[in-house]
Scaffold this active site. Structure first.
Site, PDB file in Angstrom:
ATOM      1  N   HIS A   1      38.233  28.821  33.541  1.00  0.00           N
ATOM      2  CA  HIS A   1      38.825  27.088  32.501  1.00  0.00           C
ATOM      3  C   HIS A   1      40.653  28.290  33.058  1.00  0.00           C
ATOM      4  O   HIS A   1      40.755  29.318  33.123  1.00  0.00           O
ATOM      5  CB  HIS A   1      38.416  27.298  31.543  1.00  0.00           C
ATOM      6  CG  HIS A   1      38.463  27.829  30.664  1.00  0.00           C
ATOM      7  ND1 HIS A   1      37.744  29.230  30.313  1.00  0.00           N
ATOM      8  CD2 HIS A   1      40.017  28.348  30.230  1.00  0.00           C
ATOM      9  CE1 HIS A   1      37.964  29.257  29.519  1.00  0.00           C
ATOM     10  NE2 HIS A   1      39.903  29.488  28.606  1.00  0.00           N
TER      11      HIS A   1
ATOM     12  N   HIS B   1      45.835  32.098  34.333  1.00  0.00           N
ATOM     13  CA  HIS B   1      45.149  32.329  35.518  1.00  0.00           C
ATOM     14  C   HIS B   1      43.635  32.241  34.671  1.00  0.00           C
ATOM     15  O   HIS B   1      43.311  31.197  33.780  1.00  0.00           O
ATOM     16  CB  HIS B   1      44.988  34.096  34.876  1.00  0.00           C
ATOM     17  CG  HIS B   1      44.665  34.009  32.919  1.00  0.00           C
ATOM     18  ND1 HIS B   1      45.558  33.901  32.000  1.00  0.00           N
ATOM     19  CD2 HIS B   1      43.123  34.543  32.266  1.00  0.00           C
ATOM     20  CE1 HIS B   1      45.521  33.978  30.853  1.00  0.00           C
ATOM     21  NE2 HIS B   1      43.859  34.238  31.093  1.00  0.00           N
TER      22      HIS B   1
END
Length: 204
Positions: free
Chosen positions: A140, A58
């Site tokens: 990220h 995620h």
């Protein structure tokens, strides 16, 4: 409940990232080899890198931490007011952060829409009495934990195009089997449409 706001990758994106990791990253050691008999060298106690489960891939927008009932209800109401269009980006670069010891994938070009969504989500959280760290936002996807500086770099970078039409409230749940991030609520990212088109779709 311990929560964060984030973007969930599609199943195809998660599978593509897992396939890239399997091909681009060297084999991870399963255990530390025992020293030769009579050797005076100590076995390193450093744990080997650990691969993050694809289901947990995620992009975090804002970490909320432990919420009480009042904070939870208030931030849910304020997030209902967030208005942002869908977001597209490409995960095409990697890096290692030595502090948290993670190897991650990230977009080289971060769309302005993502920064604006983070700004609105962070504002909603702070207005709900939730303390959010003031640091530069760097989107990220964590791929490996316990990644040391000695970890060889990936053989080649990823090239994963991602599209997001929702953002979510995730709960961080720990169990004897590890950590998981179930989605507790979702909000749509609505395209910038004309008033006529919004009325036609029932969005206004």
């Amino acid at each position: 409940m311990r929560c964060f706001i984030g973007l969930d990758l599609s199943v195809s994106n998660k599978l593509a990232l897992e396939q890239w990791r399997n091909k681009a990253l060297p084999d991870l050691p399963s255990r530390t080899p025992a020293p030769a008999k009579g050797s005076r060298h100590k076995v390193s106690s450093a744990a080997p890198p650990a691969a993050v489960a694809p289901a947990n891939f995620h992009l975090t927008l804002a970490f909320l931490g432990q919420l009480d009932m009042r904070q939870h209800e208030e931030v849910m109401a304020r997030l209902d007011e967030v208005r942002q269009p869908p977001i597209s980006l490409t995960l095409d670069t990697t890096g290692v952060w030595q502090g948290p010891k993670i190897l991650f994938c990230a977009p080289h070009n971060v769309p302005d829409e993502l920064y604006e969504l983070v700004r609105q989500v962070t504002k909603a959280a702070r207005q709900s009495g939730i303390a959010i760290e003031r640091r530069e936002y760097r989107p990220h996807v964590t791929m490996l934990r316990k990644a040391s500086a000695a970890l060889p770099p990936p053989l080649y970078p990823p090239q994963i195009a991602c599209n997001f039409d929702k953002f979510h409230l995730f709960e961080s749940v720990s169990s004897p089997h590890g950590v998981s991030y179930p989605i507790r609520h979702s909000w749509p990212l609505i395209p910038n449409l004309s008033v006529r088109e919004r009325l036609r779709r029932g969005l206004a």
